[in-house]
Scaffold this motif. Structure first.
Motif, PDB file in Angstrom:
ATOM      1  N   TYR A 121      10.727   3.741 -21.174  1.00  0.00           N
ATOM      2  CA  TYR A 121      10.804   3.140 -19.845  1.00  0.00           C
ATOM      3  C   TYR A 121      11.472   1.770 -19.801  1.00  0.00           C
ATOM      4  O   TYR A 121      11.956   1.362 -18.744  1.00  0.00           O
ATOM      5  CB  TYR A 121       9.400   3.034 -19.241  1.00  0.00           C
ATOM      6  CG  TYR A 121       8.869   4.359 -18.754  1.00  0.00           C
ATOM      7  CD1 TYR A 121       9.309   4.897 -17.541  1.00  0.00           C
ATOM      8  CD2 TYR A 121       7.963   5.087 -19.499  1.00  0.00           C
ATOM      9  CE1 TYR A 121       8.843   6.125 -17.104  1.00  0.00           C
ATOM     10  CE2 TYR A 121       7.489   6.312 -19.066  1.00  0.00           C
ATOM     11  CZ  TYR A 121       7.933   6.824 -17.863  1.00  0.00           C
ATOM     12  OH  TYR A 121       7.482   8.049 -17.428  1.00  0.00           O
ATOM     13  N   CYS A 122      11.495   1.044 -20.902  1.00  0.00           N
ATOM     14  CA  CYS A 122      11.943  -0.345 -20.862  1.00  0.00           C
ATOM     15  C   CYS A 122      13.433  -0.476 -21.186  1.00  0.00           C
ATOM     16  O   CYS A 122      13.973   0.266 -22.008  1.00  0.00           O
ATOM     17  CB  CYS A 122      11.136  -1.195 -21.836  1.00  0.00           C
ATOM     18  SG  CYS A 122       9.380  -1.288 -21.418  1.00  0.00           S
ATOM     19  N   ASP A 123      14.069  -1.462 -20.538  1.00  0.00           N
ATOM     20  CA  ASP A 123      15.470  -1.763 -20.843  1.00  0.00           C
ATOM     21  C   ASP A 123      15.594  -2.450 -22.198  1.00  0.00           C
ATOM     22  O   ASP A 123      16.505  -2.174 -22.963  1.00  0.00           O
ATOM     23  CB  ASP A 123      16.058  -2.688 -19.764  1.00  0.00           C
ATOM     24  CG  ASP A 123      15.993  -2.077 -18.384  1.00  0.00           C
ATOM     25  OD1 ASP A 123      16.537  -0.971 -18.207  1.00  0.00           O
ATOM     26  OD2 ASP A 123      15.407  -2.698 -17.481  1.00  0.00           O
ATOM     27  N   ARG A 124      14.664  -3.367 -22.458  1.00  0.00           N
ATOM     28  CA  ARG A 124      14.667  -4.111 -23.707  1.00  0.00           C
ATOM     29  C   ARG A 124      13.233  -4.246 -24.197  1.00  0.00           C
ATOM     30  O   ARG A 124      12.289  -4.142 -23.416  1.00  0.00           O
ATOM     31  CB  ARG A 124      15.281  -5.514 -23.520  1.00  0.00           C
ATOM     32  CG  ARG A 124      16.760  -5.492 -23.179  1.00  0.00           C
ATOM     33  CD  ARG A 124      17.277  -6.872 -22.802  1.00  0.00           C
ATOM     34  NE  ARG A 124      17.097  -7.839 -23.881  1.00  0.00           N
ATOM     35  CZ  ARG A 124      16.311  -8.912 -23.802  1.00  0.00           C
ATOM     36  NH1 ARG A 124      15.629  -9.160 -22.689  1.00  0.00           N
ATOM     37  NH2 ARG A 124      16.228  -9.766 -24.816  1.00  0.00           N
ATOM     38  N   LEU A 125      13.088  -4.523 -25.494  1.00  0.00           N
ATOM     39  CA  LEU A 125      11.772  -4.738 -26.091  1.00  0.00           C
ATOM     40  C   LEU A 125      11.761  -6.075 -26.811  1.00  0.00           C
ATOM     41  O   LEU A 125      12.778  -6.516 -27.349  1.00  0.00           O
ATOM     42  CB  LEU A 125      11.437  -3.625 -27.087  1.00  0.00           C
ATOM     43  CG  LEU A 125      11.374  -2.200 -26.547  1.00  0.00           C
ATOM     44  CD1 LEU A 125      11.080  -1.220 -27.685  1.00  0.00           C
ATOM     45  CD2 LEU A 125      10.324  -2.069 -25.452  1.00  0.00           C
ATOM     46  N   LEU A 163       0.829  -1.211   0.000  1.00  0.00           N
ATOM     47  CA  LEU A 163       0.000   0.000   0.000  1.00  0.00           C
ATOM     48  C   LEU A 163       0.859   1.253   0.000  1.00  0.00           C
ATOM     49  O   LEU A 163       0.591   2.211  -0.737  1.00  0.00           O
ATOM     50  CB  LEU A 163      -0.920  -0.005   1.221  1.00  0.00           C
ATOM     51  CG  LEU A 163      -2.071  -1.015   1.238  1.00  0.00           C
ATOM     52  CD1 LEU A 163      -2.686  -1.094   2.638  1.00  0.00           C
ATOM     53  CD2 LEU A 163      -3.147  -0.635   0.221  1.00  0.00           C
ATOM     54  N   ALA A 164       1.894   1.235   0.839  1.00  0.00           N
ATOM     55  CA  ALA A 164       2.764   2.408   0.938  1.00  0.00           C
ATOM     56  C   ALA A 164       3.555   2.610  -0.352  1.00  0.00           C
ATOM     57  O   ALA A 164       3.690   3.741  -0.835  1.00  0.00           O
ATOM     58  CB  ALA A 164       3.708   2.250   2.122  1.00  0.00           C
ATOM     59  N   ARG A 165       4.065   1.490  -0.921  1.00  0.00           N
ATOM     60  CA  ARG A 165       4.923   1.615  -2.099  1.00  0.00           C
ATOM     61  C   ARG A 165       4.177   2.170  -3.302  1.00  0.00           C
ATOM     62  O   ARG A 165       4.749   2.854  -4.155  1.00  0.00           O
ATOM     63  CB  ARG A 165       5.512   0.238  -2.449  1.00  0.00           C
ATOM     64  CG  ARG A 165       6.581   0.315  -3.533  1.00  0.00           C
ATOM     65  CD  ARG A 165       7.764   1.119  -3.020  1.00  0.00           C
ATOM     66  NE  ARG A 165       8.681   1.493  -4.079  1.00  0.00           N
ATOM     67  CZ  ARG A 165       8.506   2.505  -4.927  1.00  0.00           C
ATOM     68  NH1 ARG A 165       7.410   3.250  -4.856  1.00  0.00           N
ATOM     69  NH2 ARG A 165       9.408   2.783  -5.836  1.00  0.00           N
ATOM     70  N   THR A 166       2.891   1.888  -3.379  1.00  0.00           N
ATOM     71  CA  THR A 166       2.085   2.362  -4.508  1.00  0.00           C
ATOM     72  C   THR A 166       1.292   3.619  -4.169  1.00  0.00           C
ATOM     73  O   THR A 166       0.466   4.076  -4.965  1.00  0.00           O
ATOM     74  CB  THR A 166       1.116   1.261  -4.962  1.00  0.00           C
ATOM     75  OG1 THR A 166       0.331   0.826  -3.835  1.00  0.00           O
ATOM     76  CG2 THR A 166       1.868   0.076  -5.541  1.00  0.00           C
ATOM     77  N   ALA A 167       1.534   4.183  -2.987  1.00  0.00           N
ATOM     78  CA  ALA A 167       0.917   5.435  -2.556  1.00  0.00           C
ATOM     79  C   ALA A 167      -0.609   5.351  -2.534  1.00  0.00           C
ATOM     80  O   ALA A 167      -1.305   6.285  -2.946  1.00  0.00           O
ATOM     81  CB  ALA A 167       1.375   6.595  -3.440  1.00  0.00           C
ATOM     82  N   VAL A 168      -1.146   4.244  -2.030  1.00  0.00           N
ATOM     83  CA  VAL A 168      -2.602   4.109  -1.899  1.00  0.00           C
ATOM     84  C   VAL A 168      -3.021   3.866  -0.452  1.00  0.00           C
ATOM     85  O   VAL A 168      -4.166   3.492  -0.192  1.00  0.00           O
ATOM     86  CB  VAL A 168      -3.153   2.989  -2.813  1.00  0.00           C
ATOM     87  CG1 VAL A 168      -2.992   3.362  -4.264  1.00  0.00           C
ATOM     88  CG2 VAL A 168      -2.513   1.646  -2.505  1.00  0.00           C
ATOM     89  N   ASP A 173      10.629   2.158 -11.079  1.00  0.00           N
ATOM     90  CA  ASP A 173      11.236   2.233  -9.752  1.00  0.00           C
ATOM     91  C   ASP A 173      11.299   0.859  -9.098  1.00  0.00           C
ATOM     92  O   ASP A 173      12.294   0.513  -8.437  1.00  0.00           O
ATOM     93  CB  ASP A 173      10.441   3.189  -8.858  1.00  0.00           C
ATOM     94  CG  ASP A 173      10.619   4.643  -9.252  1.00  0.00           C
ATOM     95  OD1 ASP A 173      11.547   4.944 -10.027  1.00  0.00           O
ATOM     96  OD2 ASP A 173       9.810   5.478  -8.805  1.00  0.00           O
ATOM     97  N   LEU A 174      10.243   0.055  -9.252  1.00  0.00           N
ATOM     98  CA  LEU A 174      10.237  -1.294  -8.669  1.00  0.00           C
ATOM     99  C   LEU A 174      11.344  -2.153  -9.271  1.00  0.00           C
ATOM    100  O   LEU A 174      11.981  -2.951  -8.577  1.00  0.00           O
ATOM    101  CB  LEU A 174       8.874  -1.956  -8.893  1.00  0.00           C
ATOM    102  CG  LEU A 174       7.695  -1.321  -8.146  1.00  0.00           C
ATOM    103  CD1 LEU A 174       6.379  -1.925  -8.620  1.00  0.00           C
ATOM    104  CD2 LEU A 174       7.853  -1.504  -6.640  1.00  0.00           C
TER     105      LEU A 174
END
Length: 445
Positions: free
Chosen positions: A203-207, A122-127, A182-183
């Protein structure tokens, strides 16, 4: 962390995946892209154990997920589904607590470990502030974060996300992918089906690009998002460049020009643009078969990058520099050898006034107007005078009429009925809505 080998999946009598192989390293964020119907959702469902393949294997952290129980697979892989719809009036906390199901039997009591995992998610996703509200009463973006929190509460090494931004506005799209990014930075491994190629590239390292039931390409975004790959997978014409702000690979899909390239077309066209205003024009004229040159443009300008990707003859000056005498001479040479000049809906400053002066001397000028000149004139009276000289004998059109205007100028088609407007933006006939957005900059040449 994830190894998919020679995977084949049938849905009914239809082969949906055929010989799919890929790997995802621990701590990577991999984007799964491809056209609708390419099998992205099917691949994710097979990777979490929800579908049994006809052949091939899926291993997560060295374990074959199809040899595990549903509970066992759910301890390795957490899935964030495509839809954010949650039908029952569970509270946000209750929805997140469902993520602990793989770790508990029917007879287990709620433990301190369970509580810590839920609170952390809950905290990590700010909900946390939404914990007591019904999930049916919160926004789509908030529900997406709740679903990610539920997946985090599973405490798995791998997270699969199916189109996590599909139903969200741009603000929540960015917030969602920032959270996943971030995760991953914190050690999670993520594979996400993403329909927006530019968000995936950023956002992605690879596709991994799926097409026709197979992996067409895999690797870094710049290696996967190429014009040939996009043409093969999506059957679309596109220009691939670098975003001027983020530096990420950036894809611009472009329309068909309505002619066969090289068919009864001959001529040299010089384009004066800047700030992205000429990208579509450069593509259209090049695809129509003309020999196209462009400039002068600042190095790093979006139009300069587009011209390079299209392999066009290009005149440039350093970033933020104006057009000096030697560059002006180079532009004069291009204009002198051109059969027509196209000037796009550029912003005009002192630095690019020479471009307008040189263009005004051409025999055939096509002038693209999509905004009143007063909104893009940063050169005062000198800019107005230069633009008036240019416009005096020009054919004035919007972007969609450029090819037909050039054809008419070269005697290849009937004349274009351009809309006559004054420099201050007054019009004697209705204007059509511009069809191609651009990113102007007051200092672009």
């Amino acid at each position: 962390m994830i190894s998919v080998d020679a995977l084949a999946v049938d849905l009914g009598d239809e082969r949906v995946l055929d010989g799919v192989s890929l790997t995802v390293d621990e701590g990577d964020f991999v984007g799964l892209i491809g056209p609708n119907g390419a099998g992205k959702t099917t691949l994710l469902r097979t990777m979490n154990g929800g579908l049994t393949p006809r052949q091939g294997t899926v291993e997560v952290d060295g374990r074959d997920v199809h040899q595990l129980s549903s509970r066992g697979a759910s301890r390795l892989v957490a899935t964030v589904p495509q839809t954010t719809q949650l039908s029952f009036d569970f509270s946000v906390r209750e929805a997140v607590e469902m993520g602990r199901t793989p770790h508990r039997s029917r007879f287990d009591t709620w433990s301190a470990t369970d509580q810590e995992a839920v609170d952390a998610a809950l905290a990590r996703t700010a909900v946390t502030d939404l914990a007591d509200r019904p999930v049916t009463d919160i926004s789509g973006g908030e529900r997406q974060r709740v679903l990610i929190a539920r997946a985090l509460a599973q405490t798995t090494p791998v997270m699969l996300l199916d189109e996590p931004t599909a139903s969200l506005d741009i603000n929540h799209q960015v917030r969602t992918l920032e959270l996943v990014r971030d995760l991953v930075e914190e050690g999670k491994t993520a594979l996400a089906a993403i329909h927006d190629l530019n968000l995936a590239a950023h956002y992605c390292d690879r596709l991994v690009l799926l097409s026709d039931c197979r992996v067409l390409a895999a690797g870094r975004p710049a290696a996967v998002l190429t014009e040939p790959n996009l043409q093969a997978a999506f059957d679309t014409n596109a220009v691939v460049s670098r975003h001027p702000v983020t530096g990420s690979v950036y894809v611009t899909a472009l329309p068909d020009v309505g002619v066969t390239p090289g068919e009864d077309v001959a001529g040299r066209i010089h384009v004066v643009g800047g700030g992205g205003s000429a990208a579509r024009v450069l593509y259209l004229l090049s695809a129509a078969g003309y020999t196209v040159s462009a400039g002068a443009l600042n190095e790093g300008d979006t139009d300069a990058e587009t011209a390079r990707h299209l392999g066009l003859d290009l005149v440039t000056v350093p970033p933020y520099a104006g057009v000096d005498e030697s560059t002006r001479a180079a532009v004069e040479s291009k204009v002198a050898s051109a059969d027509a000049v196209v000037v796009t809906d550029i912003e005009v400053g002192e630095g690019n006034l020479p471009n307008l002066d040189v263009a005004a001397a051409a025999d055939h000028v096509v002038l693209v107007e999509e905004r009143p000149f007063e909104e893009r004139n940063f050169a005062g009276a000198a800019g107005t005078n230069a633009y008036e000289r240019l416009r005096r004998d020009a054919t004035v059109v919007d972007t969609r009429d450029v090819v037909s205007a050039v054809q008419a100028a070269l005697g290849e088609a009937d004349p274009v009925d351009g809309t006559e407007t004054s420099v201050d933006g007054g019009a004697s006939s209705p204007r059509r809505t511009p069809s191609f957005p651009h990113s102007p900059s007051s200092n672009e040449s």
